[in-house]
Design a protein around this motif. Structure first.
Motif, PDB file in Angstrom:
ATOM      1  N   LEU A   1       1.910   1.873  -3.533  1.00  0.00           N
ATOM      2  CA  LEU A   1       0.771   2.364  -4.297  1.00  0.00           C
ATOM      3  C   LEU A   1       0.527   3.845  -4.022  1.00  0.00           C
ATOM      4  CD1 LEU A   1      -1.718   1.893  -6.110  1.00  0.00           C
ATOM      5  CD2 LEU A   1      -2.959   1.197  -4.046  1.00  0.00           C
ATOM      6  N   GLY A   2       0.546   4.224  -2.741  1.00  0.00           N
ATOM      7  CA  GLY A   2       0.319   5.629  -2.404  1.00  0.00           C
ATOM      8  C   GLY A   2       1.403   6.543  -2.932  1.00  0.00           C
TER       9      GLY A   2
ATOM     10  N   LEU B   1      -8.893   6.181  -7.654  1.00  0.00           N
ATOM     11  CA  LEU B   1      -7.916   5.431  -6.858  1.00  0.00           C
ATOM     12  C   LEU B   1      -7.801   5.967  -5.429  1.00  0.00           C
ATOM     13  CD1 LEU B   1      -5.029   4.833  -9.423  1.00  0.00           C
ATOM     14  CD2 LEU B   1      -6.775   3.232  -8.635  1.00  0.00           C
TER      15      LEU B   1
ATOM     16  N   TYR C   1      -8.073   3.322  -2.585  1.00  0.00           N
ATOM     17  CA  TYR C   1      -6.895   3.091  -1.743  1.00  0.00           C
ATOM     18  C   TYR C   1      -7.248   3.210  -0.264  1.00  0.00           C
ATOM     19  CZ  TYR C   1      -2.714   4.571   0.823  1.00  0.00           C
ATOM     20  OH  TYR C   1      -1.739   4.723   1.763  1.00  0.00           O
TER      21      TYR C   1
ATOM     22  N   TYR D   1       0.826  -1.204   0.000  1.00  0.00           N
ATOM     23  CA  TYR D   1       0.000   0.000   0.000  1.00  0.00           C
ATOM     24  C   TYR D   1       0.865   1.260   0.000  1.00  0.00           C
ATOM     25  CZ  TYR D   1      -4.667  -2.010   0.489  1.00  0.00           C
ATOM     26  OH  TYR D   1      -5.859  -2.656   0.248  1.00  0.00           O
TER      27      TYR D   1
ATOM     28  N   GLN E   1       0.604   6.192   6.558  1.00  0.00           N
ATOM     29  CA  GLN E   1      -0.266   5.027   6.746  1.00  0.00           C
ATOM     30  C   GLN E   1      -0.431   4.674   8.219  1.00  0.00           C
ATOM     31  OE1 GLN E   1       0.200   2.678   2.490  1.00  0.00           O
ATOM     32  NE2 GLN E   1       1.289   1.878   4.238  1.00  0.00           N
TER      33      GLN E   1
END
Length: 582
Positions: A435-436, A477, A481, A432, A457
């Motif tokens: 992805l971010g 997204l 997300y 993650y 996060q």
């Protein structure tokens, strides 16, 4: 199973193995071992008390207020003049010159009282806020990069001629420029021991193109105007440092200040600042000498602990290093030795530097080196006292408490499950984070670097996050997300972690209920010692057993019964019954 040797009482330890099953431990005298542990605990608490006095005696709330006052002068001045801007508002090189000729000089040179009367200080010294003596003079230095240190694409080679890369050691420009006859136009290498500065976009070494401001405000203004007109700052300038130091005699604190303006290759400016309020002159008042005596006691404790650990190493040899808590002991001793060595070094260096400053007050005194290492020393001593408390409360004397024994048994019982869970958790977590970073990194500050993504996060898990920031960047997204991360990480994985801990604790607690805690309790030993002391002082009569026998005479059989495991007692009872049958 072999029978116990004569004169020994077999004992079953309540400590649990990794599988949760009880593990046997060698026979021992519960009262004697508990007395030894209690004595060691008292000595260690005395050491911990001395360490706390030494540590907290060096700090005070005055450091925070001094930093706050000094930062307000230079970072966020209360002036209504638009040209007199604070350091935080610098956005380009032109803003830097406005700050240097306005806010910086007004903050460094306080020559008038609030009634506009001229202040006459000794040796024409400046007192910031009328209380903080400016030590020597301020220093300004810059670091540059050479031209043609980056590659221009062939499409633009006919349009662009100059190319200045980001700062790096290999791309640094050390050649003279401008009016090369003056020191500010010539490169000066910094001291080898001076620490490098870690900025937002680069790691900068000491040295550069350096000049100092005169003692007079008017002469300083003339010098800054002269440098601005002759373009002291160039296109290759990547960072500017403003360094100066003050001393407040009211609270005996030095304030070492560094203002940093970085000019990245993208254009614009990034500002940062460091305010270090440190107590470099340690021994001034009677309270300071009391702390000095505690420091001597601390050194004696450390010397005693070193001798004790050396004896253990000689006796146990390689077995000593197989115990994890022995490594914690060594870590604590190493950190303490480093703290003692730096304390001595700092005291000597401050004395030498003060002598140099008093001999010539028109030079820049480099207290930043000492302040930098003082901060590292504070961090190191903070880690030392953290491990010291952790050792006394959790690790070293964990077996004196039934609750702490259950805690350690629970953690050891579920260690393998936690390691397996942690592997799955961090795979999902870092997936993650990537992805971010790739989706929101160019638009949202919280995702601008991979490191920021990780911290962001963790903030999402704690509920501290602005959802609108990522929704604005990508309306598909962004929500996807956020929702999937909260579901998989917060609701699924974290609850699975709690379930693993809860299941292990339930099993351990069940084992403790079947097999009662059999170690001699600390409060029983203290009560017994107090009763003995009162009886010897004839302040209390000896307690008698209900059957008429002295309780002291029956303590040994009672203690043996206390340390016998339940299965062993059943076997002995059956053996006695068999012997009584005809």
């Amino acid at each position: 199973m072999e029978p116990a040797a004569a004169g020994q009482t077999p004992v079953l330890d309540v400590g649990l193995s990794g599988s949760g099953a009880p593990r046997p431990r060698p026979p021992w005298s519960g009262e004697q071992e508990l007395k030894s542990a209690l004595l060691e605990l008292v000595v260690y608490i005395a050491f911990l008390t001395i360490l706390c006095i030494v540590t907290f005696g060096m700090v005070s709330t005055d450091r925070y207020y001094l930093n706050k006052v000094m930062s307000h002068v230079f970072l966020e001045p209360s002036s209504e003049d638009a040209n007199n801007r604070g350091f935080k508002n610098i956005q380009n090189k032109d803003d830097f010159w406005k700050f240097a000729e306005g806010t910086l000089l007004d903050g460094l040179y306080w020559n008038k009282w609030y009634s506009n009367n001229t202040l006459n200080f000794q040796n024409n010294n400046s007192h910031i806020y009328y209380e903080n003596l400016l030590l020597g003079v301020a220093q300004i230095r810059q670091l540059k990069v050479r031209n043609n240190t980056c590659f221009i694409h062939s499409y633009f080679q006919n349009v662009l001629e100059d190319c200045y890369s980001e700062y790096s050691y290999g791309a640094e420009d050390t050649s003279d420029f401008g009016l090369g006859s003056s020191p500010e136009w010539q490169y000066s290498s910094g001291p080898s021991f001076s620490p490098w500065h870690w900025g937002y976009v680069g790691l900068y070494r000491s040295g550069g193109f350096i000049f100092t401001l005169p003692k007079s405000k008017q002469k300083s203004m003339e010098k800054l105007i002269f440098l601005r007109h002759n373009e002291w700052l160039t296109q290759g300038t990547r960072v500017i440092f403003i360094d100066f130091s003050t001393y407040n005699a009211n609270v005996n604190l030095f304030c070492i200040i560094r203002l940093v303006a970085e000019f990245p290759a993208t254009g614009g400016a990034l500002t940062s600042s460091q305010f270090y309020s440190v107590k470099l002159l340690r021994y001034v008042t009677y309270r300071d000498y009391l702390l000095a005596s505690c420091e001597i006691a601390f050194c004696c404790f450390i010397l005693t602990f070193i001798i004790r650990e050396a004896i253990k190493i000689v006796k146990l040899k390689k077995e000593y290093f197989k115990n994890a808590w022995n490594w914690l002991e060594m870590l604590l001793l190493v950190a303490s030795l480093l703290a003692i060595a730096f304390n001595i070094y700092r005291t000597v260096q401050v004395s030498l530097l003060m002598e140099k400053l008093l001999s010539n007050d028109c030079v820049y005194p480099d207290f930043y080196f000492l302040a930098y290492w003082q901060v590292l020393y504070d961090n190191m001593i903070a880690v030392t006292i953290f491990f010291a408390w952790l050792k006394v409360l959790v690790f070293k004397y964990i077996n004196l408490s039934k609750t702490m024994t259950q805690l350690s048994s629970t953690l050891s019982h579920c260690a393998k499950d936690i390691i397996g869970f942690a592997t799955i958790f961090f795979i999902v977590f870092f997936a993650y984070a990537q992805l971010g970073y790739l989706v929101f990194g160019s638009q949202v500050e919280e995702f601008s670097t991979f490191q920021n993504c990780i911290f962001t996060q963790f903030r999402i898990v704690l509920g501290d996050f602005e959802f609108e920031a990522i929704e604005t960047v990508n309306r598909i997204l962004g929500p996807l997300y956020f929702i999937t991360f909260v579901f998989f990480v917060f609701f699924l994985l974290l609850n699975m972690f709690l379930a693993i801990i809860n299941d292990a604790y339930s099993e351990v607690k069940g084992d403790f209920e079947v097999m009662p805690y059999q170690r001699l309790k600390l409060r029983d030993l203290i009560r017994k010692c107090c009763n003995k002391a009162l009886v010897k002082l004839r302040l209390k009569k000896p307690e008698m057993h209900p059957a008429g026998k002295n309780l002291e005479r029956n303590f040994q059989p009672l203690k043996e019964s206390l340390f016998l495991s339940f299965p062993l007692k059943v076997a002995l009872m059956n053996r006695a019954n068999c012997s009584n049958q005809p």
